[in-house]
Structures are given as C-alpha cells and as structure tokens.
Design a protein around this motif. Structure first.
Motif, PDB file in Angstrom:
ATOM      1  N   GLY A   1       0.837  -1.206   0.000  1.00  0.00           N
ATOM      2  CA  GLY A   1       0.000   0.000   0.000  1.00  0.00           C
ATOM      3  C   GLY A   1       0.868   1.251   0.000  1.00  0.00           C
ATOM      4  N   ARG A   2       1.923   1.208   0.814  1.00  0.00           N
ATOM      5  CA  ARG A   2       2.810   2.378   0.906  1.00  0.00           C
ATOM      6  C   ARG A   2       3.495   2.624  -0.436  1.00  0.00           C
ATOM      7  N   ARG A   3       3.962   1.575  -1.083  1.00  0.00           N
ATOM      8  CA  ARG A   3       4.648   1.727  -2.375  1.00  0.00           C
ATOM      9  C   ARG A   3       3.700   2.255  -3.447  1.00  0.00           C
ATOM     10  N   ARG A   4       2.486   1.687  -3.483  1.00  0.00           N
ATOM     11  CA  ARG A   4       1.526   2.096  -4.517  1.00  0.00           C
ATOM     12  C   ARG A   4       1.140   3.563  -4.319  1.00  0.00           C
ATOM     13  N   TRP A   5       0.952   3.948  -3.047  1.00  0.00           N
ATOM     14  CA  TRP A   5       0.598   5.329  -2.716  1.00  0.00           C
ATOM     15  C   TRP A   5       1.708   6.281  -3.184  1.00  0.00           C
TER      16      TRP A   5
ATOM     17  N   GLU B   1       3.735  10.350  -6.881  1.00  0.00           N
ATOM     18  CA  GLU B   1       4.757  10.855  -7.811  1.00  0.00           C
ATOM     19  C   GLU B   1       4.174  11.178  -9.180  1.00  0.00           C
ATOM     20  N   LYS B   2       3.048  10.508  -9.505  1.00  0.00           N
ATOM     21  CA  LYS B   2       2.400  10.807 -10.789  1.00  0.00           C
ATOM     22  C   LYS B   2       1.428  11.977 -10.640  1.00  0.00           C
ATOM     23  N   GLY B   3       1.424  12.601  -9.450  1.00  0.00           N
ATOM     24  CA  GLY B   3       0.577  13.775  -9.234  1.00  0.00           C
ATOM     25  C   GLY B   3      -0.842  13.442  -8.789  1.00  0.00           C
ATOM     26  N   MET B   4      -1.111  12.162  -8.426  1.00  0.00           N
ATOM     27  CA  MET B   4      -2.474  11.804  -8.000  1.00  0.00           C
ATOM     28  C   MET B   4      -2.608  12.007  -6.493  1.00  0.00           C
ATOM     29  N   ASP B   5      -3.735  12.598  -6.095  1.00  0.00           N
ATOM     30  CA  ASP B   5      -3.963  12.895  -4.691  1.00  0.00           C
ATOM     31  C   ASP B   5      -4.745  11.722  -4.076  1.00  0.00           C
ATOM     32  N   VAL B   6      -4.025  10.796  -3.411  1.00  0.00           N
ATOM     33  CA  VAL B   6      -4.683   9.596  -2.885  1.00  0.00           C
ATOM     34  C   VAL B   6      -4.308   9.367  -1.423  1.00  0.00           C
ATOM     35  N   ASP B   7      -5.201   8.674  -0.706  1.00  0.00           N
ATOM     36  CA  ASP B   7      -5.015   8.413   0.713  1.00  0.00           C
ATOM     37  C   ASP B   7      -4.353   7.028   0.858  1.00  0.00           C
TER      38      ASP B   7
ATOM     39  N   THR C   1      -4.260   0.997   0.646  1.00  0.00           N
ATOM     40  CA  THR C   1      -3.951  -0.292   1.292  1.00  0.00           C
ATOM     41  C   THR C   1      -5.215  -1.155   1.370  1.00  0.00           C
ATOM     42  N   GLU C   2      -6.343  -0.519   1.676  1.00  0.00           N
ATOM     43  CA  GLU C   2      -7.607  -1.266   1.735  1.00  0.00           C
ATOM     44  C   GLU C   2      -7.966  -1.843   0.363  1.00  0.00           C
ATOM     45  N   GLU C   3      -7.739  -1.027  -0.687  1.00  0.00           N
ATOM     46  CA  GLU C   3      -8.030  -1.504  -2.052  1.00  0.00           C
ATOM     47  C   GLU C   3      -7.152  -2.702  -2.398  1.00  0.00           C
TER      48      GLU C   3
END
Ligand code: DC
Length: 257
Positions: free
Chosen positions: A186-190, A195-201, A206-208
């Motif tokens: 989850g941490r890596r994907r986030w 880095e691609k500019g997406m604003d995600v929690d 991690t839940e996904e």
C-alpha cells in the motif's frame, strides 16, 4: 524489440489448466523455446512484480510481458461500453469484438484496444479494480490465456501476473512467487501514484490492495496462488536490486549457458 498482435478469438479452447504433465511433454515445451527460458513471476498486486520483471528481462535480453495490462485493457473496454463486469454473457460478446494488441518492449509495454492506445489510461487504481472484476470471467480468461501462451511459446520471456506459473505456463523453467506485506505494498503504490501527481489516501490504497488480494485469490478460475515449484521471495524488506540478483542466480542455475 519484439512485437505481437493478439486478437481475442472466441473459438479458443485452451482452458482450463492442463492435467498432470509428464517429462516428455516438458521436454517438448523446452524444444519449442528457441529464444530462451519462460520465467513466470506471480504474486499479489503491488509486490513489485512489474518493476522487477522488467529489470530481469533487460538483464537477460528477454522480452517482458505484463499480463495484468491485458485484463486492464478488457476492464477499460467494459467501462467504455458500459458493460457490467459480472455479466458473463455481455463480457463474452465484448471479447468477440475486442482486439487487445500487446507491443512488448524492454521498457514500456504498449497496449492497444481495437487500435486505440490505452497504455497510460489503464494504470489507475480504478482500472486495477475493474481488471480484477473482469478477470473472474471464464470467457475473458480463456481469450487472454491464448494470447499469453502465444506470446511466450518460443521462450525468452519474463511474464508476470497471478496464474503464470500455475495455469498459463505450468511447465515454465523458472517460477517465482513475489510477495510483500499489504502495508508495504500500500505504501509503495501510494508513493507511486503521488509521484504521478495523483492525490490519494494511503489507507484507502492499502484497503483496495487487500480487497483486490481477496478477489484475486478467492475466485473460482485460476486464483492467485503459489505454484508448488515456485521460488518464494518476500520483497517487504529487500531492495529491488537484491530481488533481481536473487532471481538472476536462480535463472543461472536453470540455464547455465
Ligand atoms: O498486475 P495488475 O495489477 O496490473 O493486474 C490487474 C488485475 O488483473 C489483477 O487484480 C487480477 C487480474 N490478473 C489476473 O487475473 N491474472 C493475471 N495473470 C494478471 C492479472
């Protein structure tokens, strides 16, 4: 660079998993593989499979094939056409009018759907979930299995996915199961999305990942699981370079040339 065109052909029948294979069959597979080994890398989402598989392929002079991108391409098409991913008849129809073209490369694998480039568009968390949903469909899996086997038949490939060592190439010369904890994935994907500019929690991501693990490992057909003869690697505390080095040494043992 190799290039290949895969058409989703409704007549395909190479499914499900072949029953027990004997030595003669395995030998025939190896004789067909003129370009080198088939290296299968399976594991849950976010374990680092694509980065590592790409690096391994580059080091070996092999072609990298990302099979998840094929399921993402079908998920993309289902969304475009408003097809419900749980409607098997509609998915079967969709497959019959959809050409997924894979252009393997040592850097970025390009993906086209009926001639439309979707390489970048399919890399979102939404497309990941949609890919996972359509991947439960027997029709989708049968069609993509044919495409995957065609691309890997002559060897010289590193192919990553969920069922490469168990279903697509049960006779692959080298198999890895690459794992990592859900928190680390989850941490890596986030980080990657940020880095691609997406604003995600991070917690949502991690839940996904957990939801996708459950969906991919509990489905009836070709669920995510470790092949008994796969080499298990947990990348939670390993660097990418360490993982690649371990894999290279296993490959060298199997193919000493
Ligand atoms: O590797 P990925 O995240 O791009 O894969 C997206 C989804 O596609 C994954 O959640 C399950 C499905 N998939 C599959 O069922 N079998 C494969 N060999 C590869 C992917």
């Amino acid at each position: 660079m190799q290039s290949a065109v895969g058409s989703l052909n409704p007549g395909a029948s190479a499914f499900p998993v072949p029953p027990g294979r004997d030595c003669g069959e395995l030998q025939r597979d190896m004789n067909q593989r003129k370009k080198g080994l088939v290296i299968a890398i399976d594991g849950p989402s976010g374990a680092g499979k694509s980065t590592i598989a790409r690096m391994l392929a580059r080091r070996l002079g092999y072609v990298y094939i990302d099979t998840g991108a094929m399921y993402r391409a079908i998920g993309w098409k289902a969304k475009q056409e408003g097809v419900d991913p749980s409607d098997e008849a509609a998915l079967q129809q969709l497959c019959s009018r959809t050409d997924v073209t894979i252009k393997p490369d040592t850097s970025v694998q390009r993906v086209l759907v009926n001639g439309v480039e979707v390489t970048g568009e399919i890399r979102t968390p939404e497309m990941g979930m949609l890919a996972s949903a359509v991947s439960r469909s027997p029709a989708v899996r049968a069609q993509l299995l044919t495409l995957q086997r065609g691309l890997g038949a002559s060897g010289g490939v590193v192919m990553d996915g969920r069922d490469i060592g168990t279903v697509v190439f049960p006779g692959a010369e080298v198999k890895f199961y690459l794992d990592a904890s859900a928190e680390e994935r989850g941490r890596r994907r986030w980080q990657e999305l940020k880095e691609k500019g997406m604003d995600v929690d991070q917690a949502v991501i991690t839940e996904e990942i957990r939801a996708r693990d459950l969906q991919d490992s509990s489905r009836d057909i070709a669920p995510l699981k470790r092949a008994p003869d796969a080499c298990y690697l947990d990348s939670s505390t390993m660097t990418i370079e360490d993982v690649v080095a371990s894999m290279l040494s296993v490959c060298a043992e199997r193919d000493p040339q």
